[in-house]
Design a protein around this motif. Structure first.
Motif, PDB file in Angstrom:
ATOM      1  N   VAL A 294       0.850  -1.203   0.000  1.00 20.25           N
ATOM      2  CA  VAL A 294       0.000   0.000   0.000  1.00 20.25           C
ATOM      3  C   VAL A 294       0.880   1.247   0.000  1.00 20.25           C
ATOM      4  CG1 VAL A 294      -1.684   1.326   1.338  1.00 20.25           C
ATOM      5  CG2 VAL A 294      -1.976  -1.150   1.058  1.00 20.25           C
ATOM      6  N   GLU A 295       1.958   1.228   0.768  1.00 20.22           N
ATOM      7  CA  GLU A 295       2.892   2.359   0.788  1.00 20.22           C
ATOM      8  C   GLU A 295       3.578   2.535  -0.563  1.00 20.22           C
ATOM      9  OE1 GLU A 295       7.005   3.711   3.096  1.00 20.22           O
ATOM     10  OE2 GLU A 295       5.675   2.237   4.037  1.00 20.22           O
ATOM     11  N   LEU A 296       3.968   1.440  -1.188  1.00 17.60           N
ATOM     12  CA  LEU A 296       4.599   1.521  -2.503  1.00 17.60           C
ATOM     13  C   LEU A 296       3.617   2.008  -3.564  1.00 17.60           C
ATOM     14  CD1 LEU A 296       6.788  -1.739  -2.501  1.00 17.60           C
ATOM     15  CD2 LEU A 296       7.494   0.611  -2.026  1.00 17.60           C
ATOM     16  N   ALA A 297       2.356   1.668  -3.402  1.00 16.30           N
ATOM     17  CA  ALA A 297       1.332   2.172  -4.325  1.00 16.30           C
ATOM     18  C   ALA A 297       1.242   3.694  -4.231  1.00 16.30           C
ATOM     19  CB  ALA A 297      -0.016   1.533  -4.008  1.00 16.30           C
ATOM     20  N   GLU A 298       1.414   4.232  -3.033  1.00 17.29           N
ATOM     21  CA  GLU A 298       1.345   5.685  -2.841  1.00 17.29           C
ATOM     22  C   GLU A 298       2.485   6.388  -3.569  1.00 17.29           C
ATOM     23  OE1 GLU A 298       1.271   6.338   1.344  1.00 17.29           O
ATOM     24  OE2 GLU A 298      -0.796   5.618   1.589  1.00 17.29           O
ATOM     25  N   ILE A 299       3.689   5.851  -3.490  1.00 15.65           N
ATOM     26  CA  ILE A 299       4.822   6.538  -4.119  1.00 15.65           C
ATOM     27  C   ILE A 299       4.842   6.344  -5.630  1.00 15.65           C
ATOM     28  CG2 ILE A 299       6.180   6.303  -2.003  1.00 15.65           C
ATOM     29  CD1 ILE A 299       7.955   4.294  -3.474  1.00 15.65           C
ATOM     30  N   THR A 300       4.135   5.336  -6.138  1.00 17.32           N
ATOM     31  CA  THR A 300       4.087   5.111  -7.580  1.00 17.32           C
ATOM     32  C   THR A 300       2.793   5.622  -8.214  1.00 17.32           C
ATOM     33  OG1 THR A 300       3.225   2.869  -7.185  1.00 17.32           O
ATOM     34  CG2 THR A 300       5.606   3.094  -7.507  1.00 17.32           C
ATOM     35  N   GLY A 301       1.822   6.016  -7.394  1.00 13.06           N
ATOM     36  CA  GLY A 301       0.574   6.543  -7.925  1.00 13.06           C
ATOM     37  C   GLY A 301      -0.378   5.482  -8.452  1.00 13.06           C
ATOM     38  N   VAL A 302      -0.221   4.238  -8.008  1.00 18.46           N
ATOM     39  CA  VAL A 302      -1.089   3.147  -8.455  1.00 18.46           C
ATOM     40  C   VAL A 302      -2.309   3.064  -7.534  1.00 18.46           C
ATOM     41  CG1 VAL A 302      -1.255   0.654  -8.833  1.00 18.46           C
ATOM     42  CG2 VAL A 302       0.851   1.875  -9.426  1.00 18.46           C
ATOM     43  N   GLU A 303      -3.489   2.903  -8.116  1.00 23.09           N
ATOM     44  CA  GLU A 303      -4.713   2.772  -7.328  1.00 23.09           C
ATOM     45  C   GLU A 303      -4.863   1.324  -6.852  1.00 23.09           C
ATOM     46  OE1 GLU A 303      -6.763   5.176  -6.366  1.00 23.09           O
ATOM     47  OE2 GLU A 303      -5.480   6.655  -7.360  1.00 23.09           O
ATOM     48  N   VAL A 304      -5.009   1.147  -5.539  1.00 21.47           N
ATOM     49  CA  VAL A 304      -5.129  -0.201  -4.966  1.00 21.47           C
ATOM     50  C   VAL A 304      -6.267  -0.230  -3.944  1.00 21.47           C
ATOM     51  CG1 VAL A 304      -2.735  -0.921  -5.394  1.00 21.47           C
ATOM     52  CG2 VAL A 304      -3.275   0.371  -3.322  1.00 21.47           C
ATOM     53  N   PRO A 305      -7.493   0.011  -4.353  1.00 23.17           N
ATOM     54  CA  PRO A 305      -8.592   0.120  -3.382  1.00 23.17           C
ATOM     55  C   PRO A 305      -8.857  -1.158  -2.597  1.00 23.17           C
ATOM     56  CG  PRO A 305      -9.422   0.060  -5.645  1.00 23.17           C
ATOM     57  CD  PRO A 305      -7.942   0.246  -5.735  1.00 23.17           C
ATOM     58  N   THR A 306      -8.725  -2.306  -3.238  1.00 21.43           N
ATOM     59  CA  THR A 306      -8.992  -3.551  -2.522  1.00 21.43           C
ATOM     60  C   THR A 306      -7.895  -3.840  -1.503  1.00 21.43           C
ATOM     61  OG1 THR A 306     -10.126  -4.388  -4.484  1.00 21.43           O
ATOM     62  CG2 THR A 306      -9.561  -5.996  -2.788  1.00 21.43           C
ATOM     63  N   LEU A 307      -6.650  -3.598  -1.882  1.00 21.72           N
ATOM     64  CA  LEU A 307      -5.551  -3.780  -0.930  1.00 21.72           C
ATOM     65  C   LEU A 307      -5.724  -2.852   0.274  1.00 21.72           C
ATOM     66  CD1 LEU A 307      -2.364  -4.059  -3.211  1.00 21.72           C
ATOM     67  CD2 LEU A 307      -3.613  -5.907  -2.092  1.00 21.72           C
ATOM     68  N   ARG A 308      -6.155  -1.627   0.027  1.00 20.18           N
ATOM     69  CA  ARG A 308      -6.349  -0.680   1.118  1.00 20.18           C
ATOM     70  C   ARG A 308      -7.455  -1.155   2.070  1.00 20.18           C
ATOM     71  NH1 ARG A 308      -3.814   4.170   0.657  1.00 20.18           N
ATOM     72  NH2 ARG A 308      -2.938   4.707  -1.380  1.00 20.18           N
ATOM     73  N   THR A 309      -8.527  -1.676   1.498  1.00 18.71           N
ATOM     74  CA  THR A 309      -9.642  -2.134   2.330  1.00 18.71           C
ATOM     75  C   THR A 309      -9.240  -3.325   3.192  1.00 18.71           C
ATOM     76  OG1 THR A 309     -11.254  -1.364   0.690  1.00 18.71           O
ATOM     77  CG2 THR A 309     -11.995  -3.025   2.268  1.00 18.71           C
ATOM     78  N   VAL A 310      -8.621  -4.315   2.569  1.00 19.12           N
ATOM     79  CA  VAL A 310      -8.203  -5.502   3.324  1.00 19.12           C
ATOM     80  C   VAL A 310      -7.136  -5.134   4.356  1.00 19.12           C
ATOM     81  CG1 VAL A 310      -7.150  -7.798   3.159  1.00 19.12           C
ATOM     82  CG2 VAL A 310      -8.832  -7.066   1.452  1.00 19.12           C
ATOM     83  N   HIS A 311      -6.265  -4.206   3.995  1.00 17.68           N
ATOM     84  CA  HIS A 311      -5.247  -3.761   4.955  1.00 17.68           C
ATOM     85  C   HIS A 311      -5.901  -3.121   6.173  1.00 17.68           C
ATOM     86  CE1 HIS A 311      -2.405  -0.464   6.396  1.00 17.68           C
ATOM     87  NE2 HIS A 311      -1.875  -1.596   6.813  1.00 17.68           N
ATOM     88  N   ALA A 312      -6.896  -2.267   5.959  1.00 18.53           N
ATOM     89  CA  ALA A 312      -7.542  -1.591   7.078  1.00 18.53           C
ATOM     90  C   ALA A 312      -8.185  -2.582   8.039  1.00 18.53           C
ATOM     91  CB  ALA A 312      -8.593  -0.612   6.548  1.00 18.53           C
ATOM     92  N   ILE A 313      -8.859  -3.574   7.483  1.00 19.78           N
ATOM     93  CA  ILE A 313      -9.559  -4.551   8.323  1.00 19.78           C
ATOM     94  C   ILE A 313      -8.565  -5.491   9.021  1.00 19.78           C
ATOM     95  CG2 ILE A 313     -11.285  -6.392   8.362  1.00 19.78           C
ATOM     96  CD1 ILE A 313     -12.475  -5.068   5.809  1.00 19.78           C
ATOM     97  N   SER A 314      -7.580  -5.973   8.272  1.00 24.77           N
ATOM     98  CA  SER A 314      -6.615  -6.905   8.867  1.00 24.77           C
ATOM     99  C   SER A 314      -5.709  -6.205   9.863  1.00 24.77           C
ATOM    100  CB  SER A 314      -5.790  -7.598   7.777  1.00 24.77           C
ATOM    101  OG  SER A 314      -5.075  -6.662   6.999  1.00 24.77           O
ATOM    102  N   ASP A 315      -5.455  -4.906   9.670  1.00 26.07           N
ATOM    103  CA  ASP A 315      -4.654  -4.158  10.643  1.00 26.07           C
ATOM    104  C   ASP A 315      -5.390  -4.057  11.977  1.00 26.07           C
ATOM    105  OD1 ASP A 315      -2.287  -2.535  11.265  1.00 26.07           O
ATOM    106  OD2 ASP A 315      -3.707  -0.881  11.414  1.00 26.07           O
TER     107      ASP A 315
END
Length: 323
Positions: A294-315
């Protein structure tokens, strides 16, 4: 060749036993009943490729071992920042640290080249805490394709796979990698030296980033996740987003989502390491798997909505399980 295995659990003890069988001077660093059993009986490896026992030196005191040529790091990545007192006695000027970790390693952008060269991935190296303990110059990457588990104190059950791909962050084929690879092969393992190990990191990560957190959230095995239509679609989407991040960083992964899913389904009712850690009340190793991408997506400008959602819940799950 003198090798210390710091964190001689299921994978570490398996590697240490193989290197000892090859004639290396191996020192296993562990604790508790597992250490006591290895001291008394050696490491017993139970494998479909043949059982064997390796009577390598085992201790809980790295100072007893002293400086070595290689440290094989079998610790969880979330323990790296705190391992300074353990690893310091094992190091001399040219000691290599072979980190057998899943996910994005702390050294990922060390000698990477391009616009992100030298960038620190905060999720895996917060404030440079890991780099301060494990200098990136010492790092040799390692991607583990073997599956093992501790069947009991001092007893390693080898389930499948013998490949441990290694490589230098700067993409050179170094003598230290070649020498270690030869010792691993002599011990009965596969250890290719890859000119660009980052491709292997992303191939392994495709499965870890999706199956590991979902398995913990759903309490599900590999087969169960693959056979459930809705969950399978979520996992495939997570993989697609992960591939997009890898490609944005200039890494061609070279494996299709379909092939990765087919391989996972063949594994059957296997419980991921994250699910096993959850069941045992251990910390969940999700930062290097999910937060980092998710952090690497931020620095590359890639949209990762599903990764962000699963990350929020699993965190949240990780925080609650640690409470």
């Amino acid at each position: 060749m003198k090798v210390a295995v710091l964190g001689a659990g299921a994978i570490g003890a398996y590697v240490g036993a193989a290197l000892h069988r090859a004639g290396a001077d191996v020192h296993l660093i562990a604790r508790g009943p597992h250490l006591a059993a290895m001291r008394q009986h050696g490491v017993r490896v139970l494998s479909p490729r043949g059982d064997f026992t390796a009577a390598a030196h085992a201790t809980d005191d790295p100072a007893e071992v002293g400086p070595v040529d290689y440290v094989f790091l079998g610790l969880k990545a979330n323990s790296y920042a705190a391992c300074g007192p353990l690893i310091k006695p094992l190091l001399h000027d040219t000691t290599a640290v072979i980190a057998a970790q899943n996910g994005i390693p702390w050294w990922y952008f060390h000698r990477h080249g391009g616009p992100h060269d030298g960038h620190r991935v905060e999720s895996v190296d917060p404030g440079g805490a890991v780099s301060a303990v494990l200098a990136p110059e010492r790092a040799v990457g390692c991607v583990v394709y073997a599956a093992t588990e501790l069947e009991g104190p001092g007893v390693v059950r080898h389930l499948e796979g013998t490949r441990f791909s290694i490589g230098e962050p700067d993409r050179t084929v170094s003598k230290r990698c070649l020498d270690f690879g030869e010792a691993m092969i002599a011990g009965g393992l596969k250890c290719p030296v890859e000119p660009d190990l980052r491709a292997d990191i992303w191939v392994k990560l495709l499965g870890n980033i999706s199956f590991n957190p979902i398995s913990a959230l759903a309490r599900a095995t590999m087969r169960q996740m693959c056979l459930h239509g809705g969950t399978r679609k979520v996992i495939e989407t997570m993989m697609a987003e992960t591939l997009a991040v890898a490609e944005a960083l200039g890494c061609e992964v070279g494996v299709s989502i379909e092939r990765r899913m087919a391989g996972a389904e063949k594994v059957g009712d296997h419980r991921t390491s994250t699910l096993q850690d959850l069941e045992r009340g251990k910390p969940l190793e999700l930062d290097v798997l999910l937060a980092a991408v998710v952090e690497l997506a931020e620095i590359t400008g890639v949209e990762v909505p599903t990764l962000r959602t699963v990350h929020a819940i699993s965190d949240l799950l990780a925080l609650r399980s640690a409470a």
